[in-house]
Design a protein around this motif. Structure first.
Motif, PDB file in Angstrom:
ATOM      1  N   LEU A  88       1.675   5.273  -0.380  1.00 45.08           N
ATOM      2  CA  LEU A  88       1.104   6.607  -0.210  1.00 45.08           C
ATOM      3  C   LEU A  88       2.156   7.678  -0.451  1.00 45.08           C
ATOM      4  O   LEU A  88       3.285   7.575   0.023  1.00 45.08           O
ATOM      5  CB  LEU A  88       0.562   6.777   1.206  1.00 45.08           C
ATOM      6  CG  LEU A  88      -0.648   5.911   1.528  1.00 45.08           C
ATOM      7  CD1 LEU A  88      -0.658   5.500   2.973  1.00 45.08           C
ATOM      8  CD2 LEU A  88      -1.899   6.664   1.178  1.00 45.08           C
ATOM      9  N   VAL A 135      -2.830   7.466  -3.033  1.00 46.86           N
ATOM     10  CA  VAL A 135      -2.451   6.062  -3.131  1.00 46.86           C
ATOM     11  C   VAL A 135      -1.942   5.800  -4.545  1.00 46.86           C
ATOM     12  O   VAL A 135      -2.544   6.239  -5.523  1.00 46.86           O
ATOM     13  CB  VAL A 135      -3.661   5.151  -2.815  1.00 46.86           C
ATOM     14  CG1 VAL A 135      -3.292   3.679  -2.965  1.00 46.86           C
ATOM     15  CG2 VAL A 135      -4.186   5.430  -1.408  1.00 46.86           C
ATOM     16  N   LEU A 151      -7.096   9.153  -1.227  1.00 44.87           N
ATOM     17  CA  LEU A 151      -7.394   8.192  -0.174  1.00 44.87           C
ATOM     18  C   LEU A 151      -8.888   7.860  -0.145  1.00 44.87           C
ATOM     19  O   LEU A 151      -9.282   6.700  -0.009  1.00 44.87           O
ATOM     20  CB  LEU A 151      -6.916   8.729   1.174  1.00 44.87           C
ATOM     21  CG  LEU A 151      -6.791   7.750   2.319  1.00 44.87           C
ATOM     22  CD1 LEU A 151      -5.985   6.523   1.954  1.00 44.87           C
ATOM     23  CD2 LEU A 151      -6.170   8.446   3.522  1.00 44.87           C
ATOM     24  N   LEU A 163      -4.235   0.108   5.486  1.00 43.66           N
ATOM     25  CA  LEU A 163      -4.934   1.277   6.043  1.00 43.66           C
ATOM     26  C   LEU A 163      -5.077   1.170   7.554  1.00 43.66           C
ATOM     27  O   LEU A 163      -4.903   2.155   8.284  1.00 43.66           O
ATOM     28  CB  LEU A 163      -6.304   1.438   5.397  1.00 43.66           C
ATOM     29  CG  LEU A 163      -6.341   1.903   3.945  1.00 43.66           C
ATOM     30  CD1 LEU A 163      -7.775   1.946   3.444  1.00 43.66           C
ATOM     31  CD2 LEU A 163      -5.666   3.259   3.774  1.00 43.66           C
ATOM     32  N   ASP A 164      -5.384  -0.028   8.046  1.00 45.93           N
ATOM     33  CA  ASP A 164      -5.513  -0.224   9.492  1.00 45.93           C
ATOM     34  C   ASP A 164      -4.166   0.002  10.180  1.00 45.93           C
ATOM     35  O   ASP A 164      -4.097   0.677  11.209  1.00 45.93           O
ATOM     36  CB  ASP A 164      -6.017  -1.649   9.776  1.00 45.93           C
ATOM     37  CG  ASP A 164      -6.238  -1.885  11.247  1.00 45.93           C
ATOM     38  OD1 ASP A 164      -6.937  -1.061  11.897  1.00 45.93           O
ATOM     39  OD2 ASP A 164      -5.745  -2.912  11.768  1.00 45.93           O
ATOM     40  N   TYR A 167      -6.970  -3.113   3.150  1.00 45.81           N
ATOM     41  CA  TYR A 167      -7.518  -2.839   4.483  1.00 45.81           C
ATOM     42  C   TYR A 167      -6.464  -3.014   5.571  1.00 45.81           C
ATOM     43  O   TYR A 167      -6.400  -2.233   6.518  1.00 45.81           O
ATOM     44  CB  TYR A 167      -8.721  -3.739   4.768  1.00 45.81           C
ATOM     45  CG  TYR A 167     -10.001  -3.225   4.166  1.00 45.81           C
ATOM     46  CD1 TYR A 167     -10.602  -2.058   4.637  1.00 45.81           C
ATOM     47  CD2 TYR A 167     -10.616  -3.898   3.116  1.00 45.81           C
ATOM     48  CE1 TYR A 167     -11.778  -1.580   4.073  1.00 45.81           C
ATOM     49  CE2 TYR A 167     -11.793  -3.425   2.546  1.00 45.81           C
ATOM     50  CZ  TYR A 167     -12.365  -2.260   3.031  1.00 45.81           C
ATOM     51  OH  TYR A 167     -13.529  -1.785   2.476  1.00 45.81           O
ATOM     52  N   VAL A 201       3.497  -1.215   3.915  1.00 42.43           N
ATOM     53  CA  VAL A 201       3.044   0.128   3.593  1.00 42.43           C
ATOM     54  C   VAL A 201       4.288   0.937   3.242  1.00 42.43           C
ATOM     55  O   VAL A 201       5.349   0.759   3.834  1.00 42.43           O
ATOM     56  CB  VAL A 201       2.260   0.796   4.751  1.00 42.43           C
ATOM     57  CG1 VAL A 201       0.956   0.045   5.012  1.00 42.43           C
ATOM     58  CG2 VAL A 201       3.092   0.895   6.005  1.00 42.43           C
ATOM     59  N   LEU A 211      -5.683   4.671   9.135  1.00 42.78           N
ATOM     60  CA  LEU A 211      -6.409   5.453   8.138  1.00 42.78           C
ATOM     61  C   LEU A 211      -7.733   4.834   7.716  1.00 42.78           C
ATOM     62  O   LEU A 211      -8.329   5.251   6.723  1.00 42.78           O
ATOM     63  CB  LEU A 211      -5.535   5.658   6.881  1.00 42.78           C
ATOM     64  CG  LEU A 211      -4.269   6.483   7.079  1.00 42.78           C
ATOM     65  CD1 LEU A 211      -3.418   6.477   5.829  1.00 42.78           C
ATOM     66  CD2 LEU A 211      -4.629   7.910   7.485  1.00 42.78           C
ATOM     67  N   LEU A 212      -8.221   3.863   8.461  1.00 40.29           N
ATOM     68  CA  LEU A 212      -9.513   3.257   8.102  1.00 40.29           C
ATOM     69  C   LEU A 212     -10.592   4.226   8.397  1.00 40.29           C
ATOM     70  O   LEU A 212     -11.258   4.806   8.678  1.00 40.29           O
ATOM     71  CB  LEU A 212      -9.767   1.964   8.867  1.00 40.29           C
ATOM     72  CG  LEU A 212      -9.160   0.730   8.243  1.00 40.29           C
ATOM     73  CD1 LEU A 212      -9.449  -0.503   9.090  1.00 40.29           C
ATOM     74  CD2 LEU A 212      -9.706   0.493   6.849  1.00 40.29           C
ATOM     75  N   ASN A 266      -0.806  11.904   0.700  1.00 37.97           N
ATOM     76  CA  ASN A 266      -1.720  10.804   1.005  1.00 37.97           C
ATOM     77  C   ASN A 266      -2.523  10.315  -0.202  1.00 37.97           C
ATOM     78  O   ASN A 266      -3.633   9.813  -0.057  1.00 37.97           O
ATOM     79  CB  ASN A 266      -2.654  11.128   2.170  1.00 37.97           C
ATOM     80  CG  ASN A 266      -2.064  10.671   3.490  1.00 37.97           C
ATOM     81  OD1 ASN A 266      -1.019  10.029   3.523  1.00 37.97           O
ATOM     82  ND2 ASN A 266      -2.741  10.996   4.562  1.00 37.97           N
ATOM     83  N   ARG A 318     -10.605   4.161  -0.811  1.00 45.57           N
ATOM     84  CA  ARG A 318     -11.551   3.470   0.068  1.00 45.57           C
ATOM     85  C   ARG A 318     -12.756   2.977  -0.733  1.00 45.57           C
ATOM     86  O   ARG A 318     -13.245   1.871  -0.512  1.00 45.57           O
ATOM     87  CB  ARG A 318     -11.995   4.397   1.196  1.00 45.57           C
ATOM     88  CG  ARG A 318     -10.926   4.616   2.246  1.00 45.57           C
ATOM     89  CD  ARG A 318     -11.503   5.388   3.446  1.00 45.57           C
ATOM     90  NE  ARG A 318     -10.453   5.770   4.350  1.00 45.57           N
ATOM     91  CZ  ARG A 318     -10.014   7.014   4.512  1.00 45.57           C
ATOM     92  NH1 ARG A 318     -10.565   8.017   3.849  1.00 45.57           N
ATOM     93  NH2 ARG A 318      -9.049   7.276   5.371  1.00 45.57           N
ATOM     94  N   LEU A 364       0.884  -1.163   0.000  1.00 45.00           N
ATOM     95  CA  LEU A 364       0.000   0.000   0.000  1.00 45.00           C
ATOM     96  C   LEU A 364       0.918   1.208   0.000  1.00 45.00           C
ATOM     97  O   LEU A 364       1.669   1.430   0.949  1.00 45.00           O
ATOM     98  CB  LEU A 364      -0.911   0.016   1.222  1.00 45.00           C
ATOM     99  CG  LEU A 364      -1.762   1.280   1.372  1.00 45.00           C
ATOM    100  CD1 LEU A 364      -2.737   1.432   0.214  1.00 45.00           C
ATOM    101  CD2 LEU A 364      -2.493   1.283   2.704  1.00 45.00           C
TER     102      LEU A 364
END
Length: 171
Positions: free
Chosen positions: A48, A54, A143, A165-166, A162, A120, A170-171, A52, A147, A46
């Protein structure tokens, strides 16, 4: 619950992926065959930017026979560490470089032998062009749009998205 007893195992297909048929004795005494995919471990990143956004890769996927927006990633070659593979795949597929951190590992599924290592990459910037042999194109997505992309079912590594992001809160 105890693991089932393996009775037999034989390779039924061996090319890019190896498929093994494994016979197990079930708790009721019956014997059942299961096909298991033998794969190399893989990495998914992931990615970034400092803003921010993606970084995804647009690429053709033979399974759905369609062009998808995917997270960069690939196989962990024998003798290579997952972090090293993640750095190389990110640079090869996107031309981006950043600070990588391991967000965890997960099983691919209950019928495969490999582990998917999720990373990440933050504060990423493009430092090169993607490798020509990859046949991919980097794409920036906000971002919020990412999502939505996770929710729409057109990303093959939704679980890794996910997870990343977790990991970043950032979830």
């Amino acid at each position: 619950m105890k693991p089932w007893r393996k009775i037999d195992e034989r390779v039924v297909y061996d090319r890019f992926r190896q498929i093994t048929s494994r016979a197990f004795e079930l708790p009721d005494g019956e014997i059942a065959d299961f096909e298991v995919i033998e794969l190399f471990d893989s990495v998914v990143v992931l990615t970034l930017t400092a803003a921010n956004d993606v970084v995804l890769v647009r690429q053709f996927r033979p399974g759905p026979e369609d062009v998808l927006l995917e997270l960069p990633g690939g196989v962990v070659e024998p003798g290579r560490e997952p972090l090293e593979a993640a750095q190389a795949e990110l640079l090869e597929e996107t031309g981006y470089h950043g600070r990588l951190a391991a967000a965890g590992a997960m099983l691919k599924d209950g019928y495969a032998t490999n582990t998917k290592h999720v990373f990440v990459a933050t504060d990423c910037e493009q430092v090169a062009e993607p490798a020509q042999l990859e046949f991919v194109e980097p794409v920036l997505m906000s971002l919020g749009e990412f999502r939505e992309h996770l929710r729409d079912g057109r990303l093959t590594d939704t679980d890794a998205g996910y997870r990343g992001l977790d990991f970043l809160g950032l979830l």
